[in-house]
Motif scaffolding. Structure first.
Motif, PDB file in Angstrom:
ATOM      1  N   THR A  42      -8.262   6.208   9.408  1.00  8.47           N
ATOM      2  CA  THR A  42      -8.972   7.481   9.560  1.00  8.47           C
ATOM      3  C   THR A  42     -10.482   7.314   9.432  1.00  8.47           C
ATOM      4  OG1 THR A  42      -8.629   7.947   7.229  1.00  8.47           O
ATOM      5  CG2 THR A  42      -7.064   8.904   8.763  1.00  8.47           C
ATOM      6  N   GLU A  66     -10.332   3.818   5.238  1.00  5.02           N
ATOM      7  CA  GLU A  66      -9.283   4.694   4.724  1.00  5.02           C
ATOM      8  C   GLU A  66      -8.147   4.754   5.744  1.00  5.02           C
ATOM      9  OE1 GLU A  66     -11.478   7.639   1.612  1.00  5.02           O
ATOM     10  OE2 GLU A  66     -11.194   8.405   3.632  1.00  5.02           O
ATOM     11  N   GLU A  97       6.585   2.882   7.380  1.00  4.85           N
ATOM     12  CA  GLU A  97       5.977   3.882   8.265  1.00  4.85           C
ATOM     13  C   GLU A  97       4.688   3.345   8.884  1.00  4.85           C
ATOM     14  OE1 GLU A  97       7.015   7.027   8.938  1.00  4.85           O
ATOM     15  OE2 GLU A  97       8.835   6.696   7.780  1.00  4.85           O
ATOM     16  N   MET A 116      -4.365   6.696   6.613  1.00  6.02           N
ATOM     17  CA  MET A 116      -3.469   7.795   6.266  1.00  6.02           C
ATOM     18  C   MET A 116      -2.040   7.452   6.676  1.00  6.02           C
ATOM     19  SD  MET A 116      -3.681  11.816   7.237  1.00  6.02           S
ATOM     20  CE  MET A 116      -2.748  11.842   8.767  1.00  6.02           C
ATOM     21  N   LEU A 146       0.829  -1.219   0.000  1.00  2.00           N
ATOM     22  CA  LEU A 146       0.000   0.000   0.000  1.00  2.00           C
ATOM     23  C   LEU A 146       0.861   1.266   0.000  1.00  2.00           C
ATOM     24  CD1 LEU A 146      -3.027   0.469  -0.127  1.00  2.00           C
ATOM     25  CD2 LEU A 146      -3.074   0.642   2.350  1.00  2.00           C
ATOM     26  N   TRP A 147       1.977   1.220   0.683  1.00  2.00           N
ATOM     27  CA  TRP A 147       2.932   2.325   0.619  1.00  2.00           C
ATOM     28  C   TRP A 147       4.333   1.748   0.709  1.00  2.00           C
ATOM     29  CZ3 TRP A 147      -0.363   1.753   4.878  1.00  2.00           C
ATOM     30  CH2 TRP A 147       0.232   1.530   6.122  1.00  2.00           C
ATOM     31  N   GLU A 148       5.324   2.593   0.416  1.00  2.00           N
ATOM     32  CA  GLU A 148       6.672   2.066   0.204  1.00  2.00           C
ATOM     33  C   GLU A 148       7.445   1.855   1.505  1.00  2.00           C
ATOM     34  OE1 GLU A 148       5.355   4.689  -1.277  1.00  2.00           O
ATOM     35  OE2 GLU A 148       5.997   4.909  -3.338  1.00  2.00           O
ATOM     36  N   VAL A 187      -2.547   5.407  10.079  1.00  2.54           N
ATOM     37  CA  VAL A 187      -3.676   5.549  11.011  1.00  2.54           C
ATOM     38  C   VAL A 187      -4.963   5.251  10.255  1.00  2.54           C
ATOM     39  CG1 VAL A 187      -4.949   7.153  12.491  1.00  2.54           C
ATOM     40  CG2 VAL A 187      -2.475   7.342  12.308  1.00  2.54           C
ATOM     41  N   GLN A 202       1.945   9.219   5.999  1.00  2.17           N
ATOM     42  CA  GLN A 202       2.795  10.258   5.398  1.00  2.17           C
ATOM     43  C   GLN A 202       2.004  11.238   4.538  1.00  2.17           C
ATOM     44  OE1 GLN A 202       6.301   9.113   3.349  1.00  2.17           O
ATOM     45  NE2 GLN A 202       7.187   8.092   5.093  1.00  2.17           N
ATOM     46  N   LYS A 203       0.901  11.752   5.061  1.00  3.23           N
ATOM     47  CA  LYS A 203       0.094  12.756   4.359  1.00  3.23           C
ATOM     48  C   LYS A 203      -0.587  12.211   3.110  1.00  3.23           C
ATOM     49  CE  LYS A 203       2.787  16.511   6.272  1.00  3.23           C
ATOM     50  NZ  LYS A 203       3.092  17.915   6.203  1.00  3.23           N
ATOM     51  N   VAL A 204      -0.666  10.873   3.011  1.00  5.67           N
ATOM     52  CA  VAL A 204      -1.375  10.241   1.893  1.00  5.67           C
ATOM     53  C   VAL A 204      -2.557   9.464   2.462  1.00  5.67           C
ATOM     54  CG1 VAL A 204      -1.234   8.636  -0.036  1.00  5.67           C
ATOM     55  CG2 VAL A 204       0.764   9.995   0.605  1.00  5.67           C
ATOM     56  N   GLN A 205      -3.720   9.708   1.878  1.00 12.33           N
ATOM     57  CA  GLN A 205      -4.930   9.007   2.292  1.00 12.33           C
ATOM     58  C   GLN A 205      -5.175   7.865   1.305  1.00 12.33           C
ATOM     59  OE1 GLN A 205      -6.390   9.662   5.011  1.00 12.33           O
ATOM     60  NE2 GLN A 205      -8.595   9.343   4.919  1.00 12.33           N
ATOM     61  N   LEU A 206      -5.231   6.626   1.829  1.00 11.36           N
ATOM     62  CA  LEU A 206      -5.328   5.432   0.986  1.00 11.36           C
ATOM     63  C   LEU A 206      -6.593   4.652   1.312  1.00 11.36           C
ATOM     64  CD1 LEU A 206      -1.690   4.573   1.851  1.00 11.36           C
ATOM     65  CD2 LEU A 206      -2.375   5.030  -0.494  1.00 11.36           C
ATOM     66  N   GLU A 207      -7.057   3.864   0.344  1.00 14.31           N
ATOM     67  CA  GLU A 207      -8.295   3.097   0.533  1.00 14.31           C
ATOM     68  C   GLU A 207      -8.006   1.616   0.769  1.00 14.31           C
ATOM     69  OE1 GLU A 207     -11.406   5.529  -2.265  1.00 14.31           O
ATOM     70  OE2 GLU A 207     -10.471   3.736  -3.068  1.00 14.31           O
ATOM     71  N   LEU A 221     -15.514  -0.397  -0.785  1.00 13.20           N
ATOM     72  CA  LEU A 221     -14.590   0.399   0.012  1.00 13.20           C
ATOM     73  C   LEU A 221     -14.878   0.169   1.502  1.00 13.20           C
ATOM     74  CD1 LEU A 221     -12.421   2.577   0.067  1.00 13.20           C
ATOM     75  CD2 LEU A 221     -14.211   4.282  -0.216  1.00 13.20           C
TER      76      LEU A 221
END
Lengths: 235, 77
Positions: free
Chosen positions: B19, B37, B14, B39, B9-11, B17, B41-46, B34
């Motif tokens: 959200t 969500e 980290e 969050m 989902l992210w690299e 949270v 590093q300032k990125v909101q992911l689903e 869905l």
């Protein structure tokens, strides 16, 4: 296109983009006729608490990550919508934020302002105003040579596309107005003032540079207007 | 079926949270719907449902999560 508008209008526009198929890159910019406080996704409870106290500033929530953003005439924001399959997104959200920050760095260089972009967030312990976007550091965000933040970047990744959003300080914001509205100590305002820098130009000029840089990078055709400085829509 | 925070989902390594939960505990969900969500590093992911079934939330909103964490189950009924 530069919109002179409210923070709420910008967030509504951002949300609307995901309500339809995203087949092409779309970008636009925003500046604000009045001060507003925009809360991040983890801060909605706080927003409700402040709203219940009859705050005189516009209070808005957003779907991109990060902390409170203090919008107003001192800020220029950019929204960039990319389709889910776009190559910029292929290497993940952190890469996309860094790429977007790099475009801001190029645009700032055109105004003779040298910046560096952040690779990793700083340790939270160092931060006095970690609840504020401009009190923290994230991938791609731009800082001047003294480490003062100029551009904040946030992102929302959905199945049909991604929104990259930036906030650039054009002039010094009245940070005390924000910390007072949020019942935060004045020392937080002093910290933000100390830890941020600004471009020192008009919204129209920076909008012209950053949108031109984004469009060139993505090969987006701009609207058929010759005079960039007249590309302002008041809403 | 387990609902985990995807490893891709992210690299970076980290923390994120949760959200929002966009489906309620005990609610029937469809595969691909869905669910939540996150969050980071300032990125909101689903987070998407891996199957049809009843959602059992294991980590409430505002929980701190890492990649690979089990946060819910979708129970076939």
């Amino acid at each position: 296109m530069l919109h002179l508008t409210t923070a709420q209008f910008e967030q509504d526009w951002n949300r609307e983009q995901f309500c339809r198929p995203i087949t092409e890159c779309v970008t636009t910019s925003w500046t604000y006729s009045q001060p507003g406080i925009v809360f991040g996704p983890t801060q909605r409870k706080w927003l409700r608490e402040i709203a219940a106290k009859e705050c005189s500033l516009e209070l808005v929530d957003r779907d991109t990550g990060g902390g409170v953003v203090f919008t107003g005439p001192w800020m220029l924001s950019v929204s960039l919508i990319l389709p889910a399959h776009h190559p910029v997104l292929a290497s993940g959200p952190t890469f996309a934020s860094r790429w977007f920050g790099g475009l801001h760095q190029q645009a700032l260089e055109r105004l003779n302002l040298a910046t560096v972009t952040a690779k990793q967030p700083k340790q939270r312990k160092e931060m006095e105003a970690e609840w504020a976007c401009f009190g923290t550091s994230g991938p791609g965000e731009c800082f001047d040579s003294q480490g003062r933040k100029i551009v904040g970047i946030a992102q929302r990744v959905r199945a049909n596309g991604t929104l990259l959003s930036s906030a650039t300080l054009l002039t010094r914001p009245p940070w005390k107005m924000m910390t007072d509205a949020l019942y935060k100590p004045r020392s937080n305002a002093a910290y933000l003032s100390h830890k941020t820098a600004y471009v020192g130009c008009k919204a129209e000029l920076f909008s012209c540079h950053i949108l031109d840089t984004v469009r060139k990078a993505l090969n987006i055709r701009r609207e058929a207007r010759r005079d960039h400085l007249k590309d302002i829509i008041k809403i | 079926m387990d609902v985990m925070v995807p490893l891709t989902l992210w690299e970076e390594d980290e923390e994120g949270v949760i959200t929002a939960w966009l489906a309620g505990d005990g609610e029937h969900v469809k595969k691909g719907a869905l669910l939540a969500e996150i969050m980071v590093q300032k990125v909101q992911l689903e987070l998407i449902s891996p199957a049809d079934g009843k959602l059992e939330i294991l980590q409430p909103m505002e929980s701190v999560v890492r990649k690979g964490d089990l946060i819910a189950k979708v129970i076939d009924n």
